[in-house]
Design a protein around this motif. Structure first.
Motif, mmCIF file in Angstrom:
data_model
loop_
_atom_site.group_PDB
_atom_site.id
_atom_site.type_symbol
_atom_site.label_atom_id
_atom_site.label_comp_id
_atom_site.label_asym_id
_atom_site.label_seq_id
_atom_site.Cartn_x
_atom_site.Cartn_y
_atom_site.Cartn_z
ATOM 1 N N SER A 194 0.731 -1.127 0.051
ATOM 2 C CA SER A 194 -0.070 0.068 -0.032
ATOM 3 C C SER A 194 0.747 1.337 0.012
ATOM 4 C CB SER A 194 -0.975 0.243 1.147
ATOM 5 O OG SER A 194 -0.337 0.130 2.412
ATOM 6 N N LYS A 195 2.107 0.908 0.340
ATOM 7 C CA LYS A 195 3.070 2.239 0.270
ATOM 8 C C LYS A 195 2.571 3.285 1.521
ATOM 9 C CE LYS A 195 5.353 1.030 -3.168
ATOM 10 N NZ LYS A 195 4.628 -0.232 -3.568
ATOM 11 N N VAL B 295 4.859 6.534 2.090
ATOM 12 C CA VAL B 295 6.127 6.275 1.965
ATOM 13 C C VAL B 295 6.486 5.874 0.746
ATOM 14 C CG1 VAL B 295 6.024 5.547 4.386
ATOM 15 C CG2 VAL B 295 5.888 3.710 2.527
ATOM 16 N N SER B 296 7.867 6.076 0.601
ATOM 17 C CA SER B 296 8.393 5.517 -0.560
ATOM 18 C C SER B 296 9.840 4.708 0.027
ATOM 19 C CB SER B 296 9.074 6.696 -1.490
ATOM 20 O OG SER B 296 9.599 6.057 -2.659
ATOM 21 N N LEU B 297 9.751 3.404 -0.684
ATOM 22 C CA LEU B 297 10.817 2.688 -0.001
ATOM 23 C C LEU B 297 11.798 2.432 -1.031
ATOM 24 C CD1 LEU B 297 8.408 -0.238 1.794
ATOM 25 C CD2 LEU B 297 9.463 1.975 2.767
ATOM 26 N N GLY B 298 12.665 1.494 -0.813
ATOM 27 C CA GLY B 298 13.687 1.210 -1.806
ATOM 28 C C GLY B 298 13.485 0.598 -3.130
ATOM 29 N N LYS B 299 14.122 1.114 -4.004
ATOM 30 C CA LYS B 299 13.850 0.848 -5.449
ATOM 31 C C LYS B 299 14.258 -0.595 -5.543
ATOM 32 C CE LYS B 299 17.846 3.485 -7.103
ATOM 33 N NZ LYS B 299 18.463 4.053 -6.096
ATOM 34 N N PRO B 300 14.054 -1.369 -6.765
ATOM 35 C CA PRO B 300 14.438 -2.767 -6.931
ATOM 36 C C PRO B 300 15.754 -2.700 -6.747
ATOM 37 C CG PRO B 300 12.715 -1.968 -8.483
ATOM 38 C CD PRO B 300 12.957 -0.813 -7.721
ATOM 39 N N SER B 301 16.746 -1.872 -7.176
ATOM 40 C CA SER B 301 18.225 -2.355 -7.144
ATOM 41 C C SER B 301 18.828 -1.910 -5.697
ATOM 42 C CB SER B 301 18.899 -1.250 -7.887
ATOM 43 O OG SER B 301 18.655 -0.016 -7.748
ATOM 44 N N THR B 302 18.004 -1.259 -4.800
ATOM 45 C CA THR B 302 18.465 -1.235 -3.447
ATOM 46 C C THR B 302 17.058 -1.188 -2.624
ATOM 47 O OG1 THR B 302 18.094 1.329 -3.724
ATOM 48 C CG2 THR B 302 20.459 0.442 -3.896
ATOM 49 N N PRO B 303 16.757 -2.556 -2.379
ATOM 50 C CA PRO B 303 15.424 -2.533 -1.789
ATOM 51 C C PRO B 303 15.458 -2.470 -0.262
ATOM 52 C CG PRO B 303 16.325 -4.783 -2.264
ATOM 53 C CD PRO B 303 17.108 -3.581 -2.885
ATOM 54 N N THR B 304 14.461 -2.127 0.493
ATOM 55 C CA THR B 304 14.193 -2.001 1.928
ATOM 56 C C THR B 304 14.102 -3.304 2.422
ATOM 57 O OG1 THR B 304 13.190 0.184 1.724
ATOM 58 C CG2 THR B 304 12.884 -0.893 3.824
ATOM 59 N N GLY C 284 6.351 13.457 -4.269
ATOM 60 C CA GLY C 284 5.582 13.117 -5.418
ATOM 61 C C GLY C 284 5.412 11.551 -5.704
ATOM 62 N N ASP C 285 6.446 10.849 -5.142
ATOM 63 C CA ASP C 285 6.408 9.392 -5.221
ATOM 64 C C ASP C 285 5.828 8.704 -4.011
ATOM 65 O OD1 ASP C 285 7.896 9.142 -7.767
ATOM 66 O OD2 ASP C 285 9.287 10.222 -6.724
ATOM 67 N N GLN C 286 5.682 9.304 -2.963
ATOM 68 C CA GLN C 286 5.357 8.799 -1.565
ATOM 69 C C GLN C 286 3.938 8.111 -1.738
ATOM 70 O OE1 GLN C 286 6.642 11.560 1.478
ATOM 71 N NE2 GLN C 286 8.806 11.485 0.625
ATOM 72 N N GLY C 287 3.601 7.172 -1.437
ATOM 73 C CA GLY C 287 2.387 6.568 -1.507
ATOM 74 C C GLY C 287 2.112 5.789 -2.977
ATOM 75 N N SER C 288 3.108 5.984 -3.856
ATOM 76 C CA SER C 288 2.784 5.272 -4.946
ATOM 77 C C SER C 288 4.090 4.489 -5.598
ATOM 78 C CB SER C 288 2.267 6.195 -6.167
ATOM 79 O OG SER C 288 3.350 7.307 -6.269
#
Length: 421
Positions: free
Chosen positions: A249-250, A266-275, A325-329
């Motif tokens: 759900s971010k 929230v915005s978490l880690g992108k695929p190359s640097t995941p949370t 702008g990316d948080q939540g999505s």
């Protein structure tokens, strides 16, 4: 067994009437020898044995009793000063409240009393070793005094170099925790020996006072090393707060006293640097810090505000106005949990060191020891990491999980260099 006294730390001294020195240990009082028809006095052995030399500075007075219990200990140095301390709950020894001094002579007089009231007294005098010259293992107690911590705060001791398996029982025996009101727990080692955690089966109850002693100064560790210091701290546990972060759900849910009080995109880690997914604990908080990853595969330097550390590897919750702008999505971070500047500022006033943070649904799992990972395993799995037997009453898994939480207060000792993203 009353576990409250097993990990007791507060200094207590009990006195017994002095006796004349005897042989290897002092002989029984003549009045204690059984007369016809009188019950035999208890059998008592005291260690170190009389006239022992080169005794470690971490020494305790061993007390083995048959047919009774220890009722008095008088422990003095060669200047006649009383040495404070108290017994272990199992009666196996009397523990000085501070490390002994090098090349000093100490006298312990111990009295045991049987059920019939008959007593036996033993006395021993020994001399401690010179100041250790072997390399010291650096220990860090991540539990500071006069703070208020979250309900998931594990007592954590870190070691450099790590403690080998064969030495962990001796080290663990010199780690003490007392809780008021009582909430017994257990120690568990990270597999590589770099950290050891203490926690209870459930989260700490709000209002609990925790007193810790890592009594490692002068402790022989294996054949070639010694413990570096003796550290103590007393702090309290505050109100219940926890953060639950869902990658699907971010969203971050902020839970206080079992109720969701706010949801934060929230915005978490992108695929190359995941949370990392798992159960973490807030380790430290910074109103402002710098993430510096120069030397890594993805180098950058950035100043951030309202940052809360979750792992040694550099995962934080922090304000990230550049990704609002990316948080939540969409996940765009280097592994951190990005929130808006306003949300990060609000969180700093709600959370505290020791709060539980649960992340789920990301590409990688939290690695053991990457942060204070004591809650990332079940209780049954946790107690398997103890180097000493765990009391039987602590072995069953908890049936009703307590609400995780945290409070206002302070921060433990500084963590390694900051990174993040």
């Amino acid at each position: 067994m009353d576990l409250r006294r097993r990990f007791a730390l507060l200094a207590v001294t009990v006195a017994a009437t002095p006796l004349a020195l005897g042989g290897c240990t002092a002989e029984e009082r003549s009045a204690d020898r059984p007369a016809q028809g009188r019950a035999a006095p208890p059998e008592l052995t005291v260690t170190p044995t009389d006239r022992t030399r080169n005794v470690p500075l971490s020494a305790e007075v061993g007390t083995a009793v048959r047919g009774g219990r220890v009722t008095a200990v008088r422990f003095t140095d060669d200047r006649g000063a009383e040495v404070r301390g108290e017994p272990r709950e199992d009666g196996s020894s009397w523990v000085p409240a501070a490390p002994l001094k090098p090349e000093r002579t100490y006298t312990a007089e111990v009295t045991a009393t049987g059920d019939s009231g008959a007593t036996t007294t033993r006395r021993t005098t020994f001399t401690t070793m010179p100041a250790p010259t072997k390399p010291a293992v650096t220990s860090t107690l991540y539990f500071a005094g006069n703070r208020t911590y979250g309900t998931a705060m594990p007592v954590t001791v870190a070691f450099d170099p790590p403690i080998p398996k064969e030495a962990r029982d001796d080290v663990q025996r010199r780690l003490f925790v007392k809780t008021d009101p009582p909430q017994p727990g257990a120690w568990s080692w990270v597999s590589d020996g770099s950290q050891v955690y203490y926690r209870a089966p459930d989260f700490w109850r709000p209002g609990t006072t925790i007193t810790v002693r890592a009594g490692l100064a002068g402790l022989p560790i294996g054949k070639d090393q010694v413990g570096d210091d003796d550290r103590t701290a007393t702090s309290k546990i505050g109100r219940q707060v926890a953060l639950e972060i869902d990658n699907a759900s971010k969203q971050m849910s902020v839970v206080r006293d079992g109720k969701v009080v706010r949801r934060i995109p929230v915005s978490l880690g992108k695929p190359s640097t995941p949370t990392s997914s798992g159960k973490m604990v807030i380790m430290e908080k910074h109103q402002q810090t710098t993430f510096d990853t120069r030397g890594s595969a993805d180098p950058y330097v950035v100043d951030v505000e309202d940052a809360q550390r979750l792992t040694w590897g550099g995962e934080f919750i922090h304000g990230a106005p550049w990704s609002e702008g990316d948080q939540g999505s969409t996940n765009v971070s280097h592994g951190c949990t990005n929130v808006s500047a306003a949300a990060a500022d609000w969180l700093m006033g709600v959370t505290q060191v020791g709060d539980l943070v649960t992340v789920k649904g990301t590409e990688v799992e939290l690695t053991e020891g990457n942060g204070w990972t004591a809650w990332n395993v079940s209780w049954d799995q946790f107690v398997k990491g103890s180097a000493l037997p765990v009391p039987s009453g602590l072995r069953p898994s908890p049936t009703t999980p307590a609400h995780p939480g945290a409070v206002a207060g302070g921060s433990p000792a500084p963590a390694p260099s900051v990174s993040g993203g």
